[in-house]
Structures are given as C-alpha cells and as structure tokens.
Design a protein around this motif. Structure first.
Motif, PDB file in Angstrom:
ATOM      1  N   GLY A  18      12.462 113.425 -16.670  1.00 12.55           N
ATOM      2  CA  GLY A  18      13.911 113.382 -16.486  1.00 12.55           C
ATOM      3  C   GLY A  18      14.657 112.736 -17.635  1.00 12.55           C
ATOM      4  N   GLY A  19      13.976 112.169 -18.609  1.00 12.06           N
ATOM      5  CA  GLY A  19      14.628 111.426 -19.656  1.00 12.06           C
ATOM      6  C   GLY A  19      15.022 112.226 -20.876  1.00 12.06           C
ATOM      7  N   LEU A  20      14.623 113.454 -20.975  1.00 15.17           N
ATOM      8  CA  LEU A  20      14.920 114.269 -22.146  1.00 15.17           C
ATOM      9  C   LEU A  20      16.378 114.716 -22.104  1.00 15.17           C
ATOM     10  CD1 LEU A  20      13.824 115.692 -24.654  1.00 15.17           C
ATOM     11  CD2 LEU A  20      13.224 117.613 -23.205  1.00 15.17           C
ATOM     12  N   ILE A  21      17.105 114.446 -23.171  1.00 12.48           N
ATOM     13  CA  ILE A  21      18.506 114.863 -23.246  1.00 12.48           C
ATOM     14  C   ILE A  21      18.540 116.246 -23.896  1.00 12.48           C
ATOM     15  CG2 ILE A  21      20.758 114.347 -24.190  1.00 12.48           C
ATOM     16  CD1 ILE A  21      20.351 111.803 -22.981  1.00 12.48           C
ATOM     17  N   LEU A  22      19.080 117.182 -23.189  1.00 11.44           N
ATOM     18  CA  LEU A  22      19.174 118.549 -23.699  1.00 11.44           C
ATOM     19  C   LEU A  22      20.487 118.747 -24.420  1.00 11.44           C
ATOM     20  CD1 LEU A  22      17.886 120.434 -20.539  1.00 11.44           C
ATOM     21  CD2 LEU A  22      16.588 119.815 -22.583  1.00 11.44           C
ATOM     22  N   SER A  23      20.535 119.732 -25.277  1.00 10.63           N
ATOM     23  CA  SER A  23      21.786 120.083 -25.946  1.00 10.63           C
ATOM     24  C   SER A  23      22.800 120.527 -24.903  1.00 10.63           C
ATOM     25  CB  SER A  23      21.548 121.230 -26.930  1.00 10.63           C
ATOM     26  OG  SER A  23      20.648 120.827 -27.923  1.00 10.63           O
ATOM     27  N   ARG A  24      24.056 120.355 -25.250  1.00 10.46           N
ATOM     28  CA  ARG A  24      25.144 120.746 -24.351  1.00 10.46           C
ATOM     29  C   ARG A  24      25.163 122.257 -24.154  1.00 10.46           C
ATOM     30  NH1 ARG A  24      28.605 117.485 -22.614  1.00 10.46           N
ATOM     31  NH2 ARG A  24      28.697 115.967 -24.284  1.00 10.46           N
ATOM     32  N   MET A  25      25.639 122.673 -23.015  1.00 10.57           N
ATOM     33  CA  MET A  25      25.760 124.103 -22.713  1.00 10.57           C
ATOM     34  C   MET A  25      26.650 124.750 -23.759  1.00 10.57           C
ATOM     35  SD  MET A  25      24.732 126.438 -20.554  1.00 10.57           S
ATOM     36  CE  MET A  25      24.230 125.651 -19.029  1.00 10.57           C
ATOM     37  N   ASP A  26      26.296 125.990 -24.122  1.00  7.31           N
ATOM     38  CA  ASP A  26      27.100 126.791 -25.040  1.00  7.31           C
ATOM     39  C   ASP A  26      26.929 128.253 -24.632  1.00  7.31           C
ATOM     40  OD1 ASP A  26      24.611 127.626 -26.026  1.00  7.31           O
ATOM     41  OD2 ASP A  26      24.758 126.442 -27.857  1.00  7.31           O
ATOM     42  N   VAL A  27      27.501 129.166 -25.406  1.00  9.43           N
ATOM     43  CA  VAL A  27      27.459 130.589 -25.049  1.00  9.43           C
ATOM     44  C   VAL A  27      26.020 131.083 -24.919  1.00  9.43           C
ATOM     45  CG1 VAL A  27      27.957 132.925 -25.867  1.00  9.43           C
ATOM     46  CG2 VAL A  27      29.709 131.181 -26.020  1.00  9.43           C
ATOM     47  N   GLU A  28      25.185 130.768 -25.883  1.00 14.08           N
ATOM     48  CA  GLU A  28      23.807 131.283 -25.856  1.00 14.08           C
ATOM     49  C   GLU A  28      23.012 130.723 -24.682  1.00 14.08           C
ATOM     50  OE1 GLU A  28      22.372 133.836 -27.431  1.00 14.08           O
ATOM     51  OE2 GLU A  28      24.390 134.146 -28.205  1.00 14.08           O
ATOM     52  N   ARG A  29      23.163 129.431 -24.402  1.00 18.68           N
ATOM     53  CA  ARG A  29      22.445 128.834 -23.262  1.00 18.68           C
ATOM     54  C   ARG A  29      22.961 129.415 -21.949  1.00 18.68           C
ATOM     55  NH1 ARG A  29      19.440 124.710 -25.209  1.00 18.68           N
ATOM     56  NH2 ARG A  29      20.189 123.715 -27.096  1.00 18.68           N
TER      57      ARG A  29
END
Length: 164
Positions: free
Chosen positions: A6-17
């Motif tokens: 649960g600790g992994l920070i993912l990139s913010r949502m964008d068009v491709e995601r």
C-alpha cells in the motif's frame, strides 16, 4: 525489501491511464468524436450501446473528463471545487472535471467504474442480451449491423443533415 503493497505512490491519473482503465472494463468501445474527444461506450453504437465517459484531449475546453454520475452522486460532486455540471449533459446527471488532480487515482477509478455500471444497467434488454452473447457471435452481429447502418446512411445521402 522494497515498497510495502500500500505504500507505493503511483503517478497521477492522466488521459493514458484513464484510457487504459476504461478499456479494461467489460464491453467498452472507444470512438473519437466531436473534435478531440475520446468517447467511451458500454457496447458498440451499432447495437445501441450508450456512452458513459468522455476524455477531452483539448485541454482548454470543458474540463479533462466528463462522465455519467447518476442523480445522487451528481449533487455531491458538483459541490466539489473543480467539478461542474457537464455542458449539454447536466440534465442527464453528467459532470465535467476541470483537472486530473481534482480526484485521487482510486477515486477516479471508483467514479469511472460507477459511470460504466450506471450506463450498463440502463441499457435496453436487447442490447444487454447482445452483450451477453459469446464474443465471436457478438462481433459478427456488430459487423452486420454496421453494414446495415452504413448502407442506410449511404442511401439517405445528404438528407440526414440537420439545419439550424
């Protein structure tokens, strides 16, 4: 030992995601319409599918995403900064989100999954029956239906054009 689950920070949502997430939902079809908009449908338009989400690729226009929120969630969402009633679609409880950072990734996924579910449950029985068909049979039916629609459009010529 690496990052805890649960600790992994993912990139913010964008068009491709967002596109990748949406295309992973059941029976989703993508079209490019109304300029630079990726439109996501539950079921192919040729069989009566309905749109549930629009990703706006033109950053200056009506927000980055518009989607079906349903009546209850619509009222809650438009109270948040960065979320407004979607132009032309507010009457059917669609919202437009100004920026990707308005929601966290988990919230985006929850909202988009709910938009898909709302739309799927509102599809007419006949469309839901087609979606329940085996993939090969459904694909064949969609191809045939597209041929019928193309022939109908061709036979009408310019008659189907709206005038103001």
């Amino acid at each position: 030992m690496g990052h805890p689950r649960g600790g992994l920070i993912l990139s913010r949502m964008d068009v491709e995601r967002a596109r990748g997430f949406l295309m992973g939902l059941p029976h989703v079809v993508e079209t490019m319409q109304w300029g630079d908009n990726l439109v996501f449908w539950v079921g192919d338009k040729a069989i009566g599918g309905k749109m549930f989400c629009l990703l706006n690729l033109d950053a200056g226009a009506h927000g980055v995403v518009s989607y079906s929120a349903g009546p209850e969630r619509f009222a809650e969402l438009v109270e948040q900064e960065g979320i407004v009633p979607a132009p032309y679609m507010a009457r059917i409880h669609w919202v437009a989100v100004d920026r990707w950072d308005v929601l966290r990734n988990a919230e985006w996924e929850s909202e988009l999954r709910a938009a898909h579910e709302i739309t799927l449950t509102k599809l007419p029985k006949g469309v839901r029956e087609v979606l329940a068909m085996p993939e090969r049979a459904r694909g064949k039916l969609i191809v045939e239906r597209r041929k019928v629609l193309a022939a109908r459009k061709k036979s009408k010529g310019g008659e189907g054009t709206k005038s103001s």
